[in-house]
Design an enzyme around this catalytic site. Structure first.
Site, short mmCIF file in Angstrom:
data_model
loop_
_atom_site.label_atom_id
_atom_site.label_comp_id
_atom_site.label_asym_id
_atom_site.label_seq_id
_atom_site.Cartn_x
_atom_site.Cartn_y
_atom_site.Cartn_z
N LEU A 141 2.32 4.72 -0.26
CA LEU A 141 1.00 3.85 -0.42
C LEU A 141 -0.17 4.66 -0.56
O LEU A 141 -0.13 5.80 -0.16
CB LEU A 141 0.71 3.17 0.95
CG LEU A 141 1.74 2.12 1.44
CD1 LEU A 141 1.29 1.45 2.95
CD2 LEU A 141 1.66 0.94 0.66
N ASP A 142 -1.21 4.28 -1.47
CA ASP A 142 -2.42 4.90 -1.71
C ASP A 142 -3.05 5.44 -0.46
O ASP A 142 -2.72 4.86 0.66
CB ASP A 142 -3.31 4.23 -2.61
CG ASP A 142 -2.70 3.94 -3.92
OD1 ASP A 142 -1.64 4.80 -4.37
OD2 ASP A 142 -3.38 2.82 -4.52
N LYS A 143 -3.56 6.52 -0.54
CA LYS A 143 -4.22 7.02 0.58
C LYS A 143 -5.02 6.03 1.36
O LYS A 143 -5.40 5.82 2.46
CB LYS A 143 -5.23 8.18 0.34
CG LYS A 143 -5.99 8.78 1.64
CD LYS A 143 -6.84 9.95 1.13
CE LYS A 143 -7.76 10.41 2.09
NZ LYS A 143 -8.89 11.50 1.87
#
Length: 302
Positions: A141-143
């Site tokens: 998942l993106d940050k």
């Protein structure tokens, strides 16, 4: 002469018992959990769900002494979770581990940040039980995206999940808080995604000009300023939802990289991985994991 009773406390996560007289651990557990079968009690001990004075103990014949505290965790995932920052373990067994990641936590290390990541913390977590244990990342998942993430506990399980992702994963649902009022109640977005030299993804409508990406969305609720959408991925491309919301003309809240021009009203990216439904890599059982929609998403879209 009757035996002295042990002090006994119970909450949603654990049973806590004060040892009153010498005993072997397995015998003690049978007395504390009389309604469970002997095999069930042995399994709890073998899975590392029993702690003696905050130390995990698996030996059946461990000699208990008066004054010691025995904690029986109802869920193995509760062990030492207080040391985890920015994530919560939702499920764990011998093959997989599922978490709810908070926005702001990296999935894996970058050149600038090596330690404060989901992978690094979970690696330390599993090594507390056995120094040889390891964790393998299955997807990212993106940050600044929160929600469900899946990890494998062996390289074989990781490969099986990644090689069979399309058949094993039955549903991946996100919620997106986007800018503006989305007029169409549901829609289907397809494009070919390409990446610039500066690592920005963009859509192409030229067939086969990049990686095919397919996204379905459904309007949940909204007002003049914001819309809350349920988003289902048919493909899992890098930044796919963020690019497709930009294509829709309603960028994700807080997403300056992909079209947001408004002030960030929630202090984070408006994207959350809400649900993952998948067949277990070993048992093939269909399992569904969910993470509650952030309250700020609901509040802003009312």
């Amino acid at each position: 002469m009757p035996k002295k009773k042990s002090n006994f406390r119970q909450d949603a996560k654990s049973i806590i018992v004060q040892v009153k007289e010498p005993d072997e651990l397995l015998s003690f557990l049978f007395k504390v959990m009389p309604n469970r079968s002997r095999n069930s009690v042995k399994s709890i001990l073998g899975r590392g769900q029993v702690m003696i004075d905050d130390t995990i103990e698996k030996q059946f014949n461990y000699k208990l002494k008066p004054g010691q505290t025995v904690t029986i965790l109802k869920n193995k995932a509760a062990i030492k979770q207080d040391a985890l920052i920015g994530l919560q373990i939702l499920y764990e067994d011998d093959d997989i581990l599922v978490i709810n990641k908070e926005a702001g936590l990296l999935s894996i290390a970058t050149e600038k940040e090596k330690r404060h990541t989901a992978l690094h913390q979970l690696m330390k977590y599993v090594k507390r039980e056995n120094p040889d244990n390891r964790i393998f990342i299955v997807h990212r998942l993106d940050k600044d995206t929160s929600g469900i993430m899946l990890f494998a506990k062996s390289n074989d399980v990781k490969r099986k999940l990644q090689d069979n992702w399309k058949t094993m994963v039955k549903e991946r649902t996100y919620v997106a808080l986007v800018e503006g009022k989305v007029s169409k109640k549901e829609g289907y977005i397809t494009s070919w995604l390409r990446e610039t030299k500066t690592h920005v993804m963009y859509s192409s409508q030229t067939p086969n000009d990049g990686l095919l990406a397919k996204t379905r969305y459904k309007f949940i609720q909204g007002n003049a300023d914001f819309s809350l959408l349920e988003v289902n991925l048919e493909t899992g491309r890098k930044n796919q939802i963020r690019v497709h919301m930009q294509d829709l003309g309603h960028p994700v809240v807080g997403d300056k990289k992909y079209g947001s021009k408004e002030r960030n009203a929630i202090g984070r990216l408006g994207l959350h991985a809400k649900l993952l439904a998948m067949h277990h890599p070993t048992t093939n059982k269909l399992m569904t994991f969910e993470a509650d929609v952030p309250a700020s998403f609901i509040k802003k879209s009312k």
